[in-house]
Scaffold this motif. Structure first.
Motif, PDB file in Angstrom:
ATOM      1  N   CYS A 264       0.841  -1.201   0.000  1.00  0.00           N
ATOM      2  CA  CYS A 264       0.000   0.000   0.000  1.00  0.00           C
ATOM      3  C   CYS A 264       0.878   1.253   0.000  1.00  0.00           C
ATOM      4  O   CYS A 264       1.734   1.421   0.867  1.00  0.00           O
ATOM      5  CB  CYS A 264      -0.903   0.000   1.222  1.00  0.00           C
ATOM      6  SG  CYS A 264      -1.797   1.556   1.415  1.00  0.00           S
TER       7      CYS A 264
ATOM      8  N   CYS B  83      -6.376  -1.634   0.135  1.00  0.00           N
ATOM      9  CA  CYS B  83      -5.569  -1.996   1.296  1.00  0.00           C
ATOM     10  C   CYS B  83      -6.463  -2.554   2.398  1.00  0.00           C
ATOM     11  O   CYS B  83      -7.488  -1.949   2.729  1.00  0.00           O
ATOM     12  CB  CYS B  83      -4.812  -0.756   1.786  1.00  0.00           C
ATOM     13  SG  CYS B  83      -3.877  -1.054   3.282  1.00  0.00           S
TER      14      CYS B  83
ATOM     15  N   CYS C 233      -5.749   0.192   5.646  1.00  0.00           N
ATOM     16  CA  CYS C 233      -6.216   1.583   5.663  1.00  0.00           C
ATOM     17  C   CYS C 233      -7.326   1.849   4.665  1.00  0.00           C
ATOM     18  O   CYS C 233      -7.871   2.949   4.625  1.00  0.00           O
ATOM     19  CB  CYS C 233      -5.053   2.551   5.447  1.00  0.00           C
ATOM     20  SG  CYS C 233      -4.483   2.621   3.739  1.00  0.00           S
TER      21      CYS C 233
ATOM     22  N   SER D 136       1.249  -1.217   4.134  1.00  0.00           N
ATOM     23  CA  SER D 136       0.782  -2.577   4.427  1.00  0.00           C
ATOM     24  C   SER D 136       0.974  -3.495   3.215  1.00  0.00           C
ATOM     25  O   SER D 136       0.891  -3.059   2.067  1.00  0.00           O
ATOM     26  CB  SER D 136      -0.706  -2.530   4.796  1.00  0.00           C
ATOM     27  OG  SER D 136      -1.248  -3.834   4.744  1.00  0.00           O
TER      28      SER D 136
ATOM     29  N   CYS E 179      -0.018   3.390   3.491  1.00  0.00           N
ATOM     30  CA  CYS E 179       0.382   2.979   4.845  1.00  0.00           C
ATOM     31  C   CYS E 179       1.500   1.936   4.856  1.00  0.00           C
ATOM     32  O   CYS E 179       2.008   1.588   5.916  1.00  0.00           O
ATOM     33  CB  CYS E 179      -0.832   2.464   5.621  1.00  0.00           C
ATOM     34  SG  CYS E 179      -1.367   0.832   5.097  1.00  0.00           S
TER      35      CYS E 179
HETATM   36 ZN   LIG Z   1      -2.845   1.027   3.388  1.00  0.00          ZN
END
Ligand SMILES: [Zn+2]
Length: 320
Positions: free
Chosen positions: A45, A64, A67, A50, A48
């Motif tokens: 992502c 994601c 987030c 991730s 963030c």
């Molecule tokens: Zn994210």
């Protein structure tokens, strides 16, 4: 006589024909592998960081799991809001890296069968991505310094009596700029654009490491370098090289930039001179790499580079 590297089979690891035969899915997979190489081609992502995301296969986007951000393989990169197919972008990179003297936007538009405007912006985005790898580096060891003037072409008047002496300040347009290059022997090349060679001295002092040996020609503006570095000079009106000094590596960069100006682009406007100088510096630094490696490097640089402030939506702000 040993074969020139560029003529050897080792230098040819990229085939445009193979790129054009990639299916949509294969071209998309290439983008994922290049952008998220560190995660084995699986999405990360951009908001963030991730590594967990849902994939909407039909729309080629991800969401994601942490987030909720939606993103694609080109979000926040120089290819953000692309309209061109992934395969065509890869083909553009392949064509671009194969042009040792650069590629003109007109040729790229013909090869890709796209609008001139599209090719113009795409080529400049690739130059910007290359430039981000070239700039911001400190140089050390043996560093050659030299300058040359580019841009600001003025068409001569037909009659000799009407022609102006362009060496005189009152006849200059201000578009002609000095490209000054710092080049490590056996290493990296960093160009900069200034109004004159002398204006480059502070940046040279800031970017060449103390303890380096610098090499420059007889131009008096380089005298200032002696205070800071071990400086060796070569008087080009006497010789190009003596036992102490030469700036042949720097000259080789200028020769490439000059060939790009004369042979490919015909005129380079002062406004974009930094982009062409960065491109040619990048090409010089990587000149002994096979073209398949260059293709990977440019694709990687483009997908690691954030959205271009200068080139995003360029034609909404400009017209030809
Ligand atoms: Zn994210």
């Amino acid at each position: 006589m040993p074969q020139h590297f560029l003529l050897s089979a080792k230098a040819r690891t990229l085939s445009l024909a193979k790129v054009m035969r990639l299916s949509d899915a294969e071209a998309y997979e290439t983008f994922k592998q290049v952008r998220w190489a560190a995660n084995d081609g699986k999405p990360i992502c951009p908001r963030c960081g991730s590594c967990e995301a849902y994939e909407y296969r039909a729309r080629l986007i991800f969401r994601c799991k942490d987030c909720g951000a939606q993103f694609s393989v080109t979000t926040d990169t120089i290819f953000a809001s692309r309209k061109m197919a992934h395969r065509d972008l890869l083909a553009a990179i392949a064509i671009f890296v194969n042009g040792a003297k650069g590629i003109s936007a007109l040729q790229l538009s013909r090869d890709l069968d796209c609008q001139y405007k599209t090719a113009f912006v795409l080529a400049h985005k690739l130059r910007e991505a290359m430039g981000s790898q070239v700039q911001g580096r400190k140089l050390g060891g043996h560093v050659e310094i030299d300058g040359a003037y580019f841009g600001g072409y003025v068409k001569p008047e037909n009659w000799k009596k009407d022609r102006k002496d362009l060496r005189l300040r009152q006849h200059q347009t201000g578009k002609r700029k000095a490209v000054v290059v710092m080049r490590e022997r056996g290493g990296r090349t960093v160009p900069m654009i200034r109004a004159s060679e002398a204006d480059a001295v502070p940046e040279i002092v800031a970017n060449v490491l103390i303890g380096s040996t610098v090499y420059a020609d007889e131009a008096s503006c380089w005298d200032a370098l002696h205070a800071r570095f071990e400086a060796r000079r070569i008087n080009h009106s006497v010789a190009f090289k003596n036992e102490d000094a030469c700036t042949n590596q720097a000259e080789s960069f200028f020769s490439r930039l000059r060939r790009a100006e004369i042979g490919t682009h015909h005129h380079i406007s002062g406004r974009y001179l930094h982009q062409y100088a960065n491109e040619m510096a990048w090409r010089e630094d990587h000149r002994r790499k096979p073209n398949g490696d260059l293709y990977q490097l440019v694709a990687g640089a483009a997908l690691a580079h954030s959205v271009s402030r200068e080139w995003k939506g360029y034609w909404q702000r400009h017209d030809i």
